[in-house]
Design a protein around this motif. Structure first.
Motif, PDB file in Angstrom:
ATOM      1  N   ASN A   1       0.847  -1.197   0.000  1.00  0.00           N
ATOM      2  CA  ASN A   1       0.000   0.000   0.000  1.00  0.00           C
ATOM      3  C   ASN A   1       0.877   1.240   0.000  1.00  0.00           C
ATOM      4  O   ASN A   1       1.528   1.527   1.014  1.00  0.00           O
TER       5      ASN A   1
ATOM      6  N   THR B   1       3.210   6.097   3.421  1.00  0.00           N
ATOM      7  CA  THR B   1       2.694   7.321   2.818  1.00  0.00           C
ATOM      8  C   THR B   1       3.821   8.319   2.593  1.00  0.00           C
ATOM      9  O   THR B   1       4.609   8.590   3.497  1.00  0.00           O
TER      10      THR B   1
ATOM     11  N   VAL C   1       0.254   1.135   5.529  1.00  0.00           N
ATOM     12  CA  VAL C   1       0.376   2.003   4.352  1.00  0.00           C
ATOM     13  C   VAL C   1       1.636   2.849   4.500  1.00  0.00           C
ATOM     14  O   VAL C   1       1.831   3.507   5.517  1.00  0.00           O
TER      15      VAL C   1
ATOM     16  N   HIS D   1      -2.463   4.602  -3.632  1.00  0.00           N
ATOM     17  CA  HIS D   1      -3.522   5.496  -3.146  1.00  0.00           C
ATOM     18  C   HIS D   1      -3.128   6.935  -3.488  1.00  0.00           C
ATOM     19  O   HIS D   1      -2.126   7.439  -2.981  1.00  0.00           O
TER      20      HIS D   1
END
Ligand code: SF4
Length: 272
Positions: free
Chosen positions: A8, A208, A206, A53
């Motif tokens: 992710n 990021t 995730v 994402h």
């Protein structure tokens, strides 16, 4: 350099937003947009991504940034299983649909995954939309996105997704429970493979990359949404070193072993 497989990967492509929801994950909005340097410094370290994402702020305010990211991915043969973006529904951008067309054409054609555009529909979001008198626009836009996808010939289904979770406001350091959190999801792709039982709130860790290149990592599962780790900056540190420094166990996944359509030289993922 050994490249990373990230299950992710979240990219905060912009901090711009036309709303000011009280539960906003991003804290205060700003005019910041992810630079080319941050995009390249991130994606040059990655060979494969499970779910990419594209996050904001409001992603429809940063369409050129989405273009640059997709362009880099396609030109550099980065494997991406699916692309996911969440928009606030108050702005209609036909270019976003076109870009999902490219995703369908050049990214999802190699796999059975389904990319998606989700329109936020939680209680605080709707509260802000009503405060700004944008409910009519929001409803029109939501069905327009779905219709456009349908008439463009992509597989389309509109659905309601119910899940529970917490939103963390980083500025105010408060946690707001979202129960239930509803999200309209428009699927773009060949198959409806979206996992409705897990939904958007149970996707696991995730990594990021924030708009300025700082690296954070969080566990987005139901129980651990508040846990956010801060690492370095992608402009001067490698993501894999940051993960290792923080005691991530780096493992080689077998997920892509049978994929012959693109070459992956080295790929890694990690777990806690
Ligand atoms: S729409 Fe999203 S990014 Fe914008 S203020 Fe609301 S929660 Fe924050």
């Amino acid at each position: 350099m050994n490249k990373l497989y990230i299950q992710n990967l979240g990219l905060i492509i912009t901090e711009q937003c036309n709303l000011n929801c009280r539960h906003c994950l991003r804290g205060k909005c700003s005019n910041k947009v992810m630079s080319n340097e941050v995009i390249e410094a991130t994606l040059s370290q990655v060979s494969a991504i499970g779910v990419l994402h594209l996050e904001g702020g409001e992603p429809t305010l940063a369409i050129p940034t989405i273009e640059k990211i997709l362009d880099y991915i396609i030109k550099n043969n980065i494997l991406v299983d699916k692309v996911s973006t969440v928009i606030n529904g108050t702005r209609y951008e036909s270019r976003l649909i076109e870009l999902y067309g490219y995703i369908q054409e050049y990214i999802n054609r190699y796999n059975d995954e389904t990319s998606e555009i989700a329109v936020s529909f939680d209680k605080y979001h709707i509260e802000e939309i009503k405060r700004l008198n944008l409910l009519k626009d929001y409803l029109n836009n939501t069905s327009k996105y779905a219709d456009t996808i349908y008439y463009a010939g992509y597989y389309e289904i509109c659905n309601k997704l119910f899940c529970e979770g917490n939103a963390v406001n980083l500025d105010k350091k408060i946690t707001v429970p979202l129960k239930p959190m509803k999200t309209f999801v428009t699927y773009v792709g060949k198959n409806n493979t979206f996992d409705k039982t897990n939904g958007l709130c149970n996707i696991g860790p995730v990594v990021t990359i924030n708009v300025d290149g700082t690296i954070t990592e969080s566990d987005a599962s139901y129980n651990n949404q508040n846990t956010i780790y801060n690492y370095g900056n992608v402009l001067n540190e490698s993501i894999i070193e940051c993960l290792l420094k923080n005691k991530m166990k780096v493992v080689k996944p077998n997920k892509f072993e049978n994929k012959t359509n693109k070459q992956i030289i080295k790929y890694y993922t990690y777990k806690h």
